[in-house]
Design a protein around this motif. Structure first.
Motif, PDB file in Angstrom:
ATOM      1  N   GLN A   1       0.819  -1.213   0.000  1.00  3.99           N
ATOM      2  CA  GLN A   1       0.000   0.000   0.000  1.00  3.99           C
ATOM      3  C   GLN A   1       0.858   1.271   0.000  1.00  3.99           C
ATOM      4  O   GLN A   1       0.373   2.342  -0.384  1.00  3.99           O
ATOM      5  CB  GLN A   1      -0.911  -0.008   1.226  1.00  3.99           C
ATOM      6  CG  GLN A   1      -1.994  -1.089   1.170  1.00  3.99           C
ATOM      7  CD  GLN A   1      -2.662  -1.310   2.513  1.00  3.99           C
ATOM      8  OE1 GLN A   1      -3.117  -0.363   3.142  1.00  3.99           O
ATOM      9  NE2 GLN A   1      -2.712  -2.555   2.964  1.00  3.99           N
TER      10      GLN A   1
ATOM     11  N   ASP B   1       3.526   1.626  -1.874  1.00  4.30           N
ATOM     12  CA  ASP B   1       4.289   1.672  -3.121  1.00  4.30           C
ATOM     13  C   ASP B   1       4.181   3.027  -3.811  1.00  4.30           C
ATOM     14  O   ASP B   1       5.188   3.592  -4.260  1.00  4.30           O
ATOM     15  CB  ASP B   1       3.802   0.570  -4.069  1.00  4.30           C
ATOM     16  CG  ASP B   1       4.468   0.664  -5.430  1.00  4.30           C
ATOM     17  OD1 ASP B   1       5.636   0.257  -5.540  1.00  4.30           O
ATOM     18  OD2 ASP B   1       3.820   1.168  -6.379  1.00  4.30           O
TER      19      ASP B   1
ATOM     20  N   GLY C   1      -1.021   3.368  -6.391  1.00  2.00           N
ATOM     21  CA  GLY C   1       0.181   2.544  -6.456  1.00  2.00           C
ATOM     22  C   GLY C   1       0.008   1.372  -7.404  1.00  2.00           C
ATOM     23  O   GLY C   1      -1.089   0.820  -7.554  1.00  2.00           O
ATOM     24  N   ASN C   2       1.098   0.986  -8.051  1.00  2.00           N
ATOM     25  CA  ASN C   2       1.068  -0.129  -8.996  1.00  2.00           C
ATOM     26  C   ASN C   2       2.349  -0.924  -8.831  1.00  2.00           C
ATOM     27  O   ASN C   2       3.436  -0.442  -9.150  1.00  2.00           O
ATOM     28  CB  ASN C   2       0.942   0.395 -10.430  1.00  2.00           C
ATOM     29  CG  ASN C   2       0.688  -0.715 -11.436  1.00  2.00           C
ATOM     30  OD1 ASN C   2       1.094  -1.849 -11.238  1.00  2.00           O
ATOM     31  ND2 ASN C   2       0.018  -0.384 -12.521  1.00  2.00           N
TER      32      ASN C   2
ATOM     33  N   HIS D   1      -3.704  -7.925  -1.457  1.00  2.00           N
ATOM     34  CA  HIS D   1      -3.351  -6.521  -1.675  1.00  2.00           C
ATOM     35  C   HIS D   1      -2.358  -6.380  -2.834  1.00  2.00           C
ATOM     36  O   HIS D   1      -2.378  -5.369  -3.548  1.00  2.00           O
ATOM     37  CB  HIS D   1      -2.802  -5.912  -0.391  1.00  2.00           C
ATOM     38  CG  HIS D   1      -3.850  -5.756   0.672  1.00  2.00           C
ATOM     39  ND1 HIS D   1      -4.818  -4.780   0.609  1.00  2.00           N
ATOM     40  CD2 HIS D   1      -4.104  -6.476   1.793  1.00  2.00           C
ATOM     41  CE1 HIS D   1      -5.614  -4.886   1.665  1.00  2.00           C
ATOM     42  NE2 HIS D   1      -5.210  -5.907   2.393  1.00  2.00           N
TER      43      HIS D   1
ATOM     44  N   HIS E   1      -3.133  -4.068  -6.047  1.00  2.00           N
ATOM     45  CA  HIS E   1      -2.202  -3.022  -6.463  1.00  2.00           C
ATOM     46  C   HIS E   1      -1.471  -3.377  -7.756  1.00  2.00           C
ATOM     47  O   HIS E   1      -0.599  -2.634  -8.201  1.00  2.00           O
ATOM     48  CB  HIS E   1      -1.230  -2.707  -5.326  1.00  2.00           C
ATOM     49  CG  HIS E   1      -1.883  -1.912  -4.235  1.00  2.00           C
ATOM     50  ND1 HIS E   1      -2.701  -2.491  -3.289  1.00  2.00           N
ATOM     51  CD2 HIS E   1      -1.893  -0.583  -3.957  1.00  2.00           C
ATOM     52  CE1 HIS E   1      -3.163  -1.562  -2.465  1.00  2.00           C
ATOM     53  NE2 HIS E   1      -2.689  -0.394  -2.851  1.00  2.00           N
TER      54      HIS E   1
ATOM     55  N   ARG F   1      -3.614  -3.522 -10.040  1.00  2.00           N
ATOM     56  CA  ARG F   1      -4.757  -2.902 -10.735  1.00  2.00           C
ATOM     57  C   ARG F   1      -5.658  -3.946 -11.378  1.00  2.00           C
ATOM     58  O   ARG F   1      -6.307  -3.700 -12.392  1.00  2.00           O
ATOM     59  CB  ARG F   1      -4.296  -1.879 -11.781  1.00  2.00           C
ATOM     60  CG  ARG F   1      -3.152  -0.954 -11.387  1.00  2.00           C
ATOM     61  CD  ARG F   1      -3.355  -0.257 -10.065  1.00  2.00           C
ATOM     62  NE  ARG F   1      -4.511   0.629 -10.040  1.00  2.00           N
ATOM     63  CZ  ARG F   1      -4.877   1.325  -8.960  1.00  2.00           C
ATOM     64  NH1 ARG F   1      -4.190   1.230  -7.835  1.00  2.00           N
ATOM     65  NH2 ARG F   1      -5.924   2.102  -9.015  1.00  2.00           N
TER      66      ARG F   1
ATOM     67  N   THR G   1      -8.155   1.146  -5.546  1.00  2.00           N
ATOM     68  CA  THR G   1      -7.802   0.106  -6.508  1.00  2.00           C
ATOM     69  C   THR G   1      -9.040  -0.266  -7.320  1.00  2.00           C
ATOM     70  O   THR G   1     -10.081   0.390  -7.213  1.00  2.00           O
ATOM     71  CB  THR G   1      -7.266  -1.145  -5.783  1.00  2.00           C
ATOM     72  OG1 THR G   1      -8.351  -1.828  -5.123  1.00  2.00           O
ATOM     73  CG2 THR G   1      -6.199  -0.781  -4.748  1.00  2.00           C
TER      74      THR G   1
END
Length: 309
Positions: free
Chosen positions: A17, A19, A146-147, A252, A256, A258, A279
């Motif tokens: 989370q 990132d 975040g990705n 998660h 993240h 996507r 997200t």
């Protein structure tokens, strides 16, 4: 050249989370050497993270172990740190500010630090970091989106070996062993319903999840010599059409990446406090996951997967 130090100790879901915040710090300090302090279980994760240059392992010695803390202080002082971003913001890191960095520039939640902001109770970490970084003069472009695509291994050969095509449904039925309340008990029934509708169902168990995954119909992917790591899991999640999981680190990761999916939360924590709203995941919450009916989850899965379900 500035030396920037970022503290992010644990846990896996929390690191994922953070990132986007790490990426915004990286882009703000383009020419700095950025070191992240983390704990031993997350060394490989942070070594792979493209937003940092160096990884500093915190042995998490007791605050009463003065010898170990003195060694830690000497190691840190050798870094010649100009600025610290505390993305953990817990009692341990507040102690570090007072004992290890009494005079340095510090972005955190210690009263009197150079950029102070206390996280509101129940607020998602990403929302708090976005406010805090803006206060510190950092442009916030990625913190809320975040990705972790950089985590995903190339799993082409693994999928070929398993005769698996992109578009399967990934189930994440596990959780850490000490948090049994995070485990929804009806993943096997969910897998059967998906298989009946022609979907491939995949699980990728860790050591604590092997028994539960064996009871779930579909493809359980494990190597002959142990377990696939988080980078292989991320590579497989990136190839999934949809993901259903408990509130656990791998879920998660998928969120993240996507990917679309559904996360199942018991009463231990609010889904909104984890930042899932930023997200492509949806979620269901119940005070007791063992009382969350299969029919309610199935209805949500059908709706989210679309008309061609």
């Amino acid at each position: 050249m500035d030396a920037v130090f970022v503290i992010k100790l644990s846990a896996l879901g929390d690191l994922v989370q953070a990132d986007g915040a790490l990426r915004d710090i990286r882009e703000h300090h383009r020419h700095a050497i950025i070191t992240v302090m983390t704990t031993p279980p997350y060394l490989r994760y942070m070594q792979r993270c493209p937003w940092v240059d160096l990884v500093f392992v915190d042995p998490r010695a007791s605050r009463f172990n003065l010898v170990a803390l003195s060694v830690l202080r000497r190691r840190l002082h050798k870094q010649h740190i100009d600025l610290v971003y505390d993305l953990q913001q817990v009692g341990r890191t507040r102690f570090y500010k007072r004992w290890l960095f009494p005079n340095g520039s510090w972005v955190g939640d210690v009263p009197g630090c150079s950029c102070y902001l206390k996280r509101p109770k129940g607020a998602a970490a990403a929302d708090h970091f976005a406010h805090h970084l803006r206060q510190a003069g950092v442009s916030v472009c990625h913190t809320l989106v975040g990705n972790v695509g950089w985590m995903a291994d190339d799993v082409t050969s693994l999928m070929r070996q398993a005769e698996l095509q992109p578009g399967f449904v990934l189930l994440i039925p596990g959780a850490s062993a000490e948090h049994q309340e995070k485990r929804w008990p009806h993943f096997a029934e969910l897998a059967r319903h998906l298989l009946d509708r022609g979907y491939r169902v995949v699980t990728v168990p860790g050591p604590a999840d092997l028994a539960v995954c064996r009871a779930i119909p579909g493809d359980m992917l494990v190597p002959d010599d142990g377990y696939y790591d988080l980078f292989v899991l991320a590579g497989l999640a990136a190839q999934a059409r949809f993901v259903v999981g408990n509130d656990t680190g791998p879920t998660h990761i998928a969120a993240h990446l996507r990917k679309p999916g559904l996360a199942l939360f018991g009463g231990h924590v609010s889904a909104l406090s984890t930042g899932l709203q930023h997200t492509c995941f949806s979620w269901l919450e119940a005070d007791d996951l063992h009382k969350l009916p299969f029919a309610k989850v199935w209805q949500q899965v059908e709706q989210l997967m679309g008309k061609d379900f």
